[in-house]
Design a protein around this motif. Structure first.
Motif, PDB file in Angstrom:
ATOM      1  N   GLY A  47       0.818  -1.217   0.000  1.00 55.39           N
ATOM      2  CA  GLY A  47       0.000   0.000   0.000  1.00 55.39           C
ATOM      3  C   GLY A  47       0.845   1.258   0.000  1.00 55.39           C
ATOM      4  N   ARG A  48       1.892   1.273   0.794  1.00 57.55           N
ATOM      5  CA  ARG A  48       2.771   2.451   0.832  1.00 57.55           C
ATOM      6  C   ARG A  48       3.525   2.613  -0.486  1.00 57.55           C
ATOM      7  N   HIS A  49       3.877   1.501  -1.099  1.00 55.06           N
ATOM      8  CA  HIS A  49       4.494   1.551  -2.429  1.00 55.06           C
ATOM      9  C   HIS A  49       3.532   2.171  -3.436  1.00 55.06           C
ATOM     10  N   VAL A  50       2.262   1.814  -3.345  1.00 55.96           N
ATOM     11  CA  VAL A  50       1.249   2.372  -4.244  1.00 55.96           C
ATOM     12  C   VAL A  50       1.172   3.892  -4.092  1.00 55.96           C
ATOM     13  N   THR A  51       1.133   4.375  -2.850  1.00 56.84           N
ATOM     14  CA  THR A  51       1.017   5.829  -2.628  1.00 56.84           C
ATOM     15  C   THR A  51       2.218   6.588  -3.175  1.00 56.84           C
ATOM     16  N   GLU A  52       3.366   5.934  -3.221  1.00 57.17           N
ATOM     17  CA  GLU A  52       4.583   6.587  -3.711  1.00 57.17           C
ATOM     18  C   GLU A  52       4.662   6.605  -5.237  1.00 57.17           C
ATOM     19  N   ASN A  53       3.766   5.898  -5.885  1.00 52.75           N
ATOM     20  CA  ASN A  53       3.791   5.794  -7.343  1.00 52.75           C
ATOM     21  C   ASN A  53       2.482   6.267  -7.965  1.00 52.75           C
ATOM     22  N   MET A  81     -19.741  20.226  -6.662  1.00 53.63           N
ATOM     23  CA  MET A  81     -18.720  20.992  -7.369  1.00 53.63           C
ATOM     24  C   MET A  81     -18.606  20.522  -8.820  1.00 53.63           C
ATOM     25  N   ALA A  82     -18.681  21.453  -9.750  1.00 56.52           N
ATOM     26  CA  ALA A  82     -18.438  21.123 -11.161  1.00 56.52           C
ATOM     27  C   ALA A  82     -16.934  21.124 -11.367  1.00 56.52           C
ATOM     28  N   GLY A  83     -16.378  19.946 -11.491  1.00 52.41           N
ATOM     29  CA  GLY A  83     -14.936  19.826 -11.637  1.00 52.41           C
ATOM     30  C   GLY A  83     -14.551  18.372 -11.748  1.00 52.41           C
ATOM     31  N   LEU A  84     -13.274  18.113 -11.909  1.00 55.29           N
ATOM     32  CA  LEU A  84     -12.801  16.749 -12.089  1.00 55.29           C
ATOM     33  C   LEU A  84     -11.364  16.651 -11.603  1.00 55.29           C
ATOM     34  N   SER A  85     -10.921  15.425 -11.397  1.00 51.19           N
ATOM     35  CA  SER A  85      -9.522  15.186 -11.085  1.00 51.19           C
ATOM     36  C   SER A  85      -9.019  14.032 -11.928  1.00 51.19           C
ATOM     37  N   VAL A  86      -7.730  14.053 -12.188  1.00 52.71           N
ATOM     38  CA  VAL A  86      -7.071  12.992 -12.951  1.00 52.71           C
ATOM     39  C   VAL A  86      -6.049  12.329 -12.043  1.00 52.71           C
ATOM     40  N   THR A  87      -6.142  11.023 -11.905  1.00 51.68           N
ATOM     41  CA  THR A  87      -5.186  10.251 -11.111  1.00 51.68           C
ATOM     42  C   THR A  87      -4.421   9.321 -12.029  1.00 51.68           C
ATOM     43  N   ILE A  88      -3.102   9.285 -11.850  1.00 46.33           N
ATOM     44  CA  ILE A  88      -2.251   8.376 -12.618  1.00 46.33           C
ATOM     45  C   ILE A  88      -1.521   7.476 -11.632  1.00 46.33           C
ATOM     46  N   LEU A  89      -1.541   6.166 -11.896  1.00 42.84           N
ATOM     47  CA  LEU A  89      -0.907   5.181 -11.028  1.00 42.84           C
ATOM     48  C   LEU A  89      -0.008   4.267 -11.856  1.00 42.84           C
ATOM     49  N   HIS A  90       1.266   4.196 -11.475  1.00 42.15           N
ATOM     50  CA  HIS A  90       2.180   3.266 -12.145  1.00 42.15           C
ATOM     51  C   HIS A  90       1.786   1.826 -11.820  1.00 42.15           C
ATOM     52  N   LEU A  91       1.802   0.969 -12.834  1.00 43.95           N
ATOM     53  CA  LEU A  91       1.360  -0.413 -12.673  1.00 43.95           C
ATOM     54  C   LEU A  91       2.525  -1.392 -12.617  1.00 43.95           C
ATOM     55  N   ASP A  92       2.351  -2.412 -11.798  1.00 45.13           N
ATOM     56  CA  ASP A  92       3.149  -3.619 -11.918  1.00 45.13           C
ATOM     57  C   ASP A  92       2.160  -4.778 -11.893  1.00 45.13           C
ATOM     58  N   HIS A 130       5.531  16.288  -8.063  1.00 44.74           N
ATOM     59  CA  HIS A 130       5.235  15.754  -9.400  1.00 44.74           C
ATOM     60  C   HIS A 130       5.305  14.228  -9.410  1.00 44.74           C
ATOM     61  N   ILE A 131       4.684  13.643 -10.417  1.00 45.99           N
ATOM     62  CA  ILE A 131       4.788  12.198 -10.636  1.00 45.99           C
ATOM     63  C   ILE A 131       5.711  11.974 -11.833  1.00 45.99           C
ATOM     64  N   LYS A 132       6.644  11.054 -11.682  1.00 47.40           N
ATOM     65  CA  LYS A 132       7.574  10.757 -12.765  1.00 47.40           C
ATOM     66  C   LYS A 132       6.855   9.939 -13.834  1.00 47.40           C
ATOM     67  N   LEU A 133       6.973  10.391 -15.080  1.00 51.93           N
ATOM     68  CA  LEU A 133       6.273   9.729 -16.174  1.00 51.93           C
ATOM     69  C   LEU A 133       7.155   9.795 -17.415  1.00 51.93           C
ATOM     70  N   LYS A 134       7.454   8.646 -17.975  1.00 55.63           N
ATOM     71  CA  LYS A 134       8.321   8.603 -19.167  1.00 55.63           C
ATOM     72  C   LYS A 134       7.738   7.626 -20.183  1.00 55.63           C
ATOM     73  N   ALA A 135       8.256   7.708 -21.384  1.00 57.46           N
ATOM     74  CA  ALA A 135       7.803   6.821 -22.454  1.00 57.46           C
ATOM     75  C   ALA A 135       8.002   5.368 -22.046  1.00 57.46           C
TER      76      ALA A 135
END
Length: 589
Positions: A184-190, A312-323, A256-261
């Protein structure tokens, strides 16, 4: 002007909403007398030796968190009032219900807000004290903060739902508490989340929480209307998505979240409450398109209302690195009301009336026979200290409120006065006090209970944590050494759960100064001299907060050029230390 809402009453709206949820979903139950929703098969889960999972927080974010209770996700959810953390007593009740002394334990997911950290932390500490096996994961995946230095911390946002899904799947697989916490802690870090708002929300019984122009939007707004990072004119959907992704991946910020090709990710587009499905489909299409244009592989995508902010009229985007482990857990079956995924099925059975489970409330207490008592003369002096400290806090209400207006909502003095009045009410007469002034450990726990129930908010939780921790030191030692240790333990516990450190412009500055003064007071001959040194140290520390940059608490969200006066919480510490000194002086005259 109060915003229109279809509710029965402001005070009862959360209970009514939970009742409605359980009325539809017959696999859920409510613990009677609490805003707690549990799985109907919780006893089977415990008998199977599986770890249980608890999450909660303020209401107004529906379907979070009660909507995620069920097979494959949460065992229990604890709700507070709208936008307010639930009280520790309810959290502790939930922990007791889903955990037993010889069980696999319970993992508590805490969203990174001061009130949640304090109240959930206090309940966890009490549960551990009772012998229950409990550990926690704190999630703060907000990418909106632009500062590179330490602050009150990243807020816990819609990524909490993905964390609950993953931890819930691990628990169903029979993983140990230690394994679940580690993953779980690994998930929060990614993981990272970023939001945008077009309109404010409004708490039931009130008007809008903030204002936005007809042609404005705000980037990085918090779930409760906390200020974002930028206001701009409304832009087309593709430009808004680009702004969000650019900020989330901006390497010049510490959040920031690290994101690469080549990275494999899951993305969640979350409706904050007031967006139409047409808009949400446009946005999620843009998110996937723009991530793929960065050569990022989107292997899982989710779109819907997962964690809202009322209307609230709005949205959020969540990105999660997968393994492979995370992906397996996201794909695992979950039978809960609010998890939207094309691979899931839903039970459509309903019933007209929810089933309630009567529970036997348990009161935390310290038996006087197990704790050191003090002589009547000393108990009388302790009574006087409590009484004068509370009276002085009440008389300081207006001054503390005025100090609080520049960094908060101007209620610090009123909050402390409310707690002080409750303590005086239960204190009783000196000849026959209601509180156990002859047993300091029991008195400390009584004070913890009173301030927790009467003050509320972060202040109530902080002082309750302080007294609860201090009680441990006083159970066997009421000499000067025991009192010093009690102050030290109480201060360190506040720092651990509140997140503040010396120099952060909070009450910790005054408490830490008091501890330092006590440590160097060995050469002083009398308690009065020692306390005079302590008072001088706390006063100097409190005054010094006027020139500090706020790094924790509500003031950390306020511009530094607005903070010109001492922190009211630190000043309040000097108030009750002075009262204690006055009692010592009077007894020696």
């Amino acid at each position: 002007m109060t915003t229109k809402k279809l509710i029965n009453s402001v005070d009862g709206c959360v209970d009514d909403a939970l009742r409605g949820l359980v009325s539809v979903h017959s696999s859920l139950r409510i613990l009677q007398g609490h805003k707690i929703v549990v799985r109907e098969d919780v006893e089977e889960v415990k008998k199977a030796g599986k770890v249980t999972l608890l999450c909660g927080g303020g209401s107004g974010h529906e379907p979070a968190q009660a909507g995620y209770v069920g097979h494959g996700m949460l065992t229990v959810a604890v709700a507070g009032a709208v936008f307010a953390s639930p009280p520790p007593s309810s959290i502790l009740t939930a922990l007791r219900y889903v955990t037993k002394l010889d069980s696999a334990g319970c993992v508590v997911v805490i969203t990174n807000y001061t009130g949640d950290r304090l109240n959930f932390g206090l309940a966890i500490e009490r549960a551990k004290r009772e012998g229950l096996k409990v550990d926690s994961i704190t999630i703060g995946e907000d990418c909106a903060l632009t500062s590179s230095d330490r602050s009150a911390g990243r807020r816990g946002l819609a990524g909490t739902v993905l964390l609950n899904k993953i931890c819930g799947a691990l628990a169903e697989e029979g993983k140990s508490l230690e394994e679940i916490v580690k993953i779980g802690r690994h998930v929060t870090e990614n993981m990272g989340t970023m939001g945008v708002s077009l309109t404010p929300c409004s708490v039931p019984g009130s008007g809008p929480t903030f204002s936005l122009g007809e042609d404005e939007m705000e980037l990085g707004l918090g779930l409760h209307g906390e200020a974002g990072v930028k206001r701009t004119k409304i832009k087309p959907a593709n430009e808004v998505v680009k702004m969000i992704l650019d900020h989330m991946t901006n390497t010049s910020t510490s959040t920031h979240i690290k994101l690469k090709a080549g990275d494999k990710v899951a993305c969640m587009v979350n409706n904050l409450g007031g967006m139409s499905l047409l808009e949400m489909n446009i946005i999620v299409g843009e998110v996937i398109k723009q991530l793929e244009e960065r050569d990022v592989v989107v292997e899982r995508a989710y779109c819907g209302s997962f964690m809202t902010s009322l209307e609230m009229a709005g949205l959020s985007v969540t990105i999660l690195h997968l393994d492979e482990t995370i992906k397996r857990c996201l794909d695992a079956k979950a039978t809960v009301p609010a998890w939207s995924s094309p691979i899931l099925s839903r039970d459509s059975s309903v019933r007209s009336t929810p089933l309630y489970i009567p529970i036997q409330e348990e009161e935390e207490h310290v038996k006087s026979g197990n704790s050191v008592r003090i002589p009547k003369e000393t108990a009388d002096m302790l009574y006087d200290m409590v009484k004068l400290s509370m009276e002085t806090l009440i008389s300081s209400e207006e001054d503390l409120n005025n100090l609080d207006k520049e960094s908060g909502d101007g209620d610090c003095g009123s909050t402390l006065a409310r707690g002080a009045k409750a303590i005086l009410k239960e204190l009783g007469q000196k000849e026959k006090p209601y509180l156990p002034v002859d047993t300091p450990a029991a008195l400390a726990l009584s004070l913890a209970r009173i301030v927790e129930n009467s003050m509320g908010g972060s202040s109530g939780a902080l002082y309750s944590l302080f007294f609860t921790s201090a009680s441990h030191s006083l159970q066997k030692d009421v000499t000067m050494t025991g009192w010093k240790e009690a102050l030290s333990n109480g201060t360190s516990t506040i720092m651990r759960y509140g997140g503040a450190q010396p120099g952060d412009r909070t009450m910790v500055d005054a408490l830490f100064a008091a501890n330092s003064a006590l440590k160097t007071s060995g050469s002083l001959s009398s308690p009065v001299q020692i306390l005079e040194t302590v008072v001088q140290a706390t006063e100097s520390a409190a005054q010094a907060t006027a020139s500090m940059k706020a790094q924790a608490g509500r003031a950390s969200y306020v511009s530094a050029d607005r903070l010109k006066n001492p922190d009211p919480g630190a000043v309040a510490v000097t108030v009750w230390f002075k009262a204690i000194l006055d009692i010592f002086k009077n007894t020696q005259e």
